[in-house]
Design an enzyme around this catalytic site. Structure first.
Site, PDB file in Angstrom:
ATOM      1  N   THR A 105       0.820  -1.222   0.000  1.00 11.26           N
ATOM      2  CA  THR A 105       0.000   0.000   0.000  1.00 11.26           C
ATOM      3  C   THR A 105       0.850   1.266   0.000  1.00 11.26           C
ATOM      4  O   THR A 105       0.505   2.259  -0.628  1.00 11.26           O
ATOM      5  CB  THR A 105      -0.895   0.008   1.265  1.00 11.26           C
ATOM      6  OG1 THR A 105      -1.784  -1.097   1.166  1.00 11.26           O
ATOM      7  CG2 THR A 105      -1.698   1.284   1.394  1.00 11.26           C
ATOM      8  N   ASP A 135       1.597  -6.319  -4.521  1.00  9.90           N
ATOM      9  CA  ASP A 135       0.802  -6.468  -3.307  1.00  9.90           C
ATOM     10  C   ASP A 135       1.420  -7.657  -2.594  1.00  9.90           C
ATOM     11  O   ASP A 135       1.706  -8.679  -3.227  1.00  9.90           O
ATOM     12  CB  ASP A 135      -0.650  -6.785  -3.710  1.00  9.90           C
ATOM     13  CG  ASP A 135      -1.604  -6.722  -2.528  1.00  9.90           C
ATOM     14  OD1 ASP A 135      -1.363  -7.457  -1.552  1.00  9.90           O
ATOM     15  OD2 ASP A 135      -2.574  -5.956  -2.602  1.00  9.90           O
ATOM     16  N   SER A 136       1.626  -7.550  -1.286  1.00 12.34           N
ATOM     17  CA  SER A 136       2.357  -8.635  -0.620  1.00 12.34           C
ATOM     18  C   SER A 136       1.552  -9.927  -0.573  1.00 12.34           C
ATOM     19  O   SER A 136       2.106 -10.988  -0.291  1.00 12.34           O
ATOM     20  CB  SER A 136       2.810  -8.224   0.785  1.00 12.34           C
ATOM     21  OG  SER A 136       1.734  -8.174   1.677  1.00 12.34           O
ATOM     22  N   THR A 158       3.117 -10.202  14.161  1.00 10.15           N
ATOM     23  CA  THR A 158       1.981 -10.711  13.400  1.00 10.15           C
ATOM     24  C   THR A 158       1.047  -9.549  13.087  1.00 10.15           C
ATOM     25  O   THR A 158       0.915  -8.620  13.891  1.00 10.15           O
ATOM     26  CB  THR A 158       1.253 -11.834  14.196  1.00 10.15           C
ATOM     27  OG1 THR A 158       0.275 -12.432  13.368  1.00 10.15           O
ATOM     28  CG2 THR A 158       0.601 -11.346  15.477  1.00 10.15           C
TER      29      THR A 158
HETATM   30  N1  ASP Z   1      -2.556  -5.532   0.431  1.00  9.95           N
HETATM   31  C1  ASP Z   1      -1.463  -4.674   0.848  1.00  9.95           C
HETATM   32  C2  ASP Z   1      -0.191  -5.490   0.845  1.00  9.95           C
HETATM   33  O1  ASP Z   1       0.041  -6.263   1.730  1.00  9.95           O
HETATM   34  C3  ASP Z   1      -1.746  -4.100   2.196  1.00  9.95           C
HETATM   35  C4  ASP Z   1      -0.691  -3.159   2.738  1.00  9.95           C
HETATM   36  O2  ASP Z   1       0.359  -2.959   2.230  1.00  9.95           O
HETATM   37  O3  ASP Z   1      -0.955  -2.570   3.783  1.00  9.95           O
HETATM   38  O4  ASP Z   1       0.587  -5.376  -0.080  1.00  9.95           O
END
Ligand code: ASP
Length: 340
Positions: free
Chosen positions: A13, A57-58, A165
């Protein structure tokens, strides 16, 4: 001599922008991110930047991404005083845990951070997270890094990566370290929890092993799970390690079919791990009837590890070709501060 930090961008994000057609957040390029953090120029250190070829995106990250990232850091290890990795929050604890096992006798900081709101948002949490993560990576005493471990810095706290976590998708306090205290707390000044930090052997070099074996199956135990479900799942998946996410202190229903199935799996050479679905506390096999059977079967205890650490430690040990007894002994041992 001026200190040097490598800022590695992997996605998440923090660097995303809204797609004008769909309104969904998608990864953007790293230059955009740097323009949004002009404060980086005022940091009293040389900050070099590098982006993975395809930031994501992770949720899309896999063990092969951990290997890529680990290799990237290791290839530049001697050139920098520390590393700050910008990463999506969803699987940040998995990546941080994986890297904590892949690097042994780590002598420099590898600090993960990200944000809940994109860097361009006026209420973004990215600036504080990134700038403080860099300050933490720069902390030294007599030329030796104060933090020489893989950490996750988020909302004023640095946690040991393999103890962290993700607990919230909308609070700025997105991470917790339920079984281990914060390593650094950020207020007006940075408070280092010195006795809790890992102390590498300064006479030995840092080593890196990229070998991982992802044949790890996680099953969350829940009321209503049946013999058939369990049997079919175990029969249809090619795995070497089964992690059962059990209740409370490692308890599971008392059923004959389960004991028979687990014995059968053990005969086939599978390693079976008992990891609690509770966020805090320790697996203590044998204190209830339901976990007594697991103890007598020699099921491996994940003790007070997070599920993220248990999965990545299992992949790491399999990658080192640890079988049966050796796997159990090493899994139940504290390798990188991931368990008591
Ligand atoms: N979906 C995003 C990710 O993990 C969420 C974030 O970065 O906060 O890449």
């Amino acid at each position: 001599m001026q200190q040097k930090i490598l800022l590695v961008y992997t996605g998440g994000t923090i660097g995303m922008v809204k797609d004008s057609a769909t309104g969904a957040l998608k990864a953007f390029d790293f230059d955009h991110l740097l323009v949004q953090i002009p404060q980086l120029k005022s940091v009293q250190a040389q900050i070099d930047t590098v982006s993975v070829p395809e930031p994501k995106d992770s949720a899309d990250m896999n063990p092969s991404d951990w290997q890529f990232l680990g290799n990237l850091i290791y290839s530049k290890f001697m050139q920098y005083d520390g590393f700050v990795v910008l990463h999506g929050t969803d699987t940040m604890s998995y990546t941080a845990s994986a890297l904590s096992f892949m690097f042994s006798n780590l002598r420099k900081p590898i600090i993960f951070t990200g944000s809940q709101l994109p860097v361009g948002d006026i209420r973004t949490d990215a600036l504080e997270n990134v700038l403080t993560a860099i300050q933490i990576a720069l902390l030294q005493e007599n030329g030796v890094p104060s933090v020489s471990e893989v950490g996750v810095y988020f909302d004023s706290q640095l946690f040991r990566g393999n103890r962290s976590t993700k607990v919230s998708s909308d609070r700025f306090k997105a991470f917790m370290s339920p079984n281990f205290p914060a390593l650094v707390t950020s207020g007006v000044s940075l408070k280092i929890n010195e006795p809790m930090l890992l102390k590498p052997n300064l006479n030995r070099v840092t080593k890196f092993s990229e070998a991982l074996n992802d044949k790890v199956l996680l099953v969350k135990i829940h009321p209503g799970i049946t013999t058939k479900m369990f049997e079919q799942l175990c029969a249809s998946v090619d795995f070497e390690v089964l992690i059962m996410e059990t209740y409370g202190s490692g308890t599971i229903f008392n059923a004959n079919w389960l004991a028979l199935l687990l014995k059968e799996l053990q005969k086939k050479g599978k390693n079976i791990i008992n990891c609690s679905q509770c966020v805090s506390g320790v697996v203590k096999q044998g204190i209830y009837q339901g976990s007594e059977q697991l103890k007598s079967l020699g099921i491996i205890s994940a003790k007070d590890m997070t599920t993220e650490a248990a999965i990545t430690k299992a992949m790491y040990l399999l990658g080192q070709n640890k079988q049966r007894n050796d796997f159990k002994i090493e899994f139940e041992a504290n390798l990188r501060g991931e368990m008591h």
